[in-house]
Structures are given as structure tokens and as C-alpha cells.
Enzyme design. Structure first.
Site, PDB file in Angstrom:
ATOM      1  N   CYS A  53      -4.550  28.137  26.169  1.00  0.00           N
ATOM      2  CA  CYS A  53      -5.890  27.571  26.128  1.00  0.00           C
ATOM      3  C   CYS A  53      -6.603  27.975  27.420  1.00  0.00           C
ATOM      4  O   CYS A  53      -6.069  27.774  28.510  1.00  0.00           O
ATOM      5  CB  CYS A  53      -5.823  26.049  26.006  1.00  0.00           C
ATOM      6  N   ASP A  60      -0.907  27.431  23.153  1.00  0.00           N
ATOM      7  CA  ASP A  60      -1.305  27.246  21.762  1.00  0.00           C
ATOM      8  C   ASP A  60      -0.319  28.030  20.916  1.00  0.00           C
ATOM      9  O   ASP A  60      -0.003  29.183  21.236  1.00  0.00           O
ATOM     10  CB  ASP A  60      -2.715  27.796  21.512  1.00  0.00           C
ATOM     11  N   VAL A  75       0.284  50.626  10.938  1.00  0.00           N
ATOM     12  CA  VAL A  75       0.748  50.141  12.229  1.00  0.00           C
ATOM     13  C   VAL A  75       2.272  50.027  12.202  1.00  0.00           C
ATOM     14  O   VAL A  75       2.859  49.605  11.202  1.00  0.00           O
ATOM     15  CB  VAL A  75       0.077  48.807  12.620  1.00  0.00           C
ATOM     16  N   GLU A  76       2.906  50.440  13.273  1.00  0.00           N
ATOM     17  CA  GLU A  76       4.369  50.353  13.404  1.00  0.00           C
ATOM     18  C   GLU A  76       4.702  48.931  13.849  1.00  0.00           C
ATOM     19  O   GLU A  76       4.109  48.412  14.790  1.00  0.00           O
ATOM     20  CB  GLU A  76       4.850  51.401  14.415  1.00  0.00           C
ATOM     21  N   GLU A  95     -10.205  31.315  18.139  1.00  0.00           N
ATOM     22  CA  GLU A  95     -11.064  32.230  17.391  1.00  0.00           C
ATOM     23  C   GLU A  95     -11.145  33.594  18.082  1.00  0.00           C
ATOM     24  O   GLU A  95     -11.164  34.640  17.419  1.00  0.00           O
ATOM     25  CB  GLU A  95     -12.484  31.649  17.249  1.00  0.00           C
TER      26      GLU A  95
END
Length: 147
Positions: A53, A60, A75-76, A95
């Protein structure tokens, strides 16, 4: 099917115990999509994501789910694991973390469609789930079941 080429991947198949300290230090590696003639979803699930945070410095925790239709590159997953682990000391609102992951994945593999969903643990009795999509008007991505 085309031959698999993995020599450009620096993490796959190698012992590596040092995680990047922050997302900027991580490298999202990609490989050629061997099925470019069709649209298909790849779903990646990280149930143990953590970040900090930016106000309290407290951790978090979240489940990050990534779903994408690959373009020319995929993506690997080991590099993705290292990239996501780099958020453990990264201060960001929930977010912002989800949108950062979306932007970085989009830059790395340029998918046809991409959705990142973060389901964060309760804070003050409220659970937060954030979902970001690319392109922003992708109608199918928002309606697909995740479980």
C-alpha cells in the site's frame, strides 16, 4: 508445426534464485506463437501476488489472473513469475498495479486482446477487484468466465 526456438529465453531451464527488486528490473520474455492461424485464449493464474500500500506500507495480497489472445508472441511463464514477484516491494494502489501489469504485458507481447484481473484481499471489510482490458473496447474479454 514450426520448430520451437528457446535460445532467446534467459530464465527458462536455468536455476535462478534472485528475484528482481522492482517491476522495472524484471524482463518479460516472449517466444513465437506457434499457432498464429487461430485465435485462442491463454489464461495465467497467480494466486499469491503481493504489493505494498503506498499510504501505509502494509502488504496487499491478491490473486492476479491474466487472459490474452496472443498475436505473434506469447509471454514465457517463468519470466512472468519473476516479474509479478517484483511487485512484493512495490508501492502502488491496487488499481495502479493491475493497470501497470496490463501495460507491461501489452508492450512485451502485443496480444490481440488482453485482460488482467486482480482480486485483492479485504481491507477494512471491503474486497476490491479491478479488471483492465486492452483494447479498451474488447467486448468478449469482459464477458468470459474466469473459473
Amino acid at each position: 508445426m514450426p520448430e520451437s526456438r528457446t535460445e532467446e529465453l534467459s530464465l527458462l531451464g536455468r536455476s535462478e534464485s534472485r528475484l528482481p527488486a522492482r517491476p522495472e528490473d524484471a524482463r518479460l520474455e516472449t517466444f513465437a506463437n506457434r499457432s498464429t492461424g487461430r485465435a485462442y485464449w491463454i489464461h495465467l493464474d497467480c494466486p499469491e501476488f503481493s504489493s505494498l500500500c503506498p499510504v501505509t506500507g502494509q502488504p496487499d495480497s491478491a490473486r492476479i489472473q491474466i487472459r490474452y489472445i496472443p498475436g505473434d508472441r506469447c509471454v514465457e511463464t517463468k519470466s512472468l513469475k519473476f516479474y509479478l514477484a517484483a511487485f512484493r516491494n512495490f508501492a502502488a494502489f491496487n488499481e495502479d498495479a493491475v493497470n501497470r501489469i496490463l501495460e507491461d504485458l501489452n508492450a512485451a507481447c502485443q496480444p490481440v486482446e488482453l485482460v488482467v484481473r486482480g482480486s485483492f484481499g479485504s481491507r477494512g471489510g471491503i474486497r476490491l477487484t479491478c479488471q483492465a482490458a486492452w483494447p479498451a473496447d474488447a467486448p468478449l474479454a469482459a464477458t468470459l468466465p474466469w473459473e
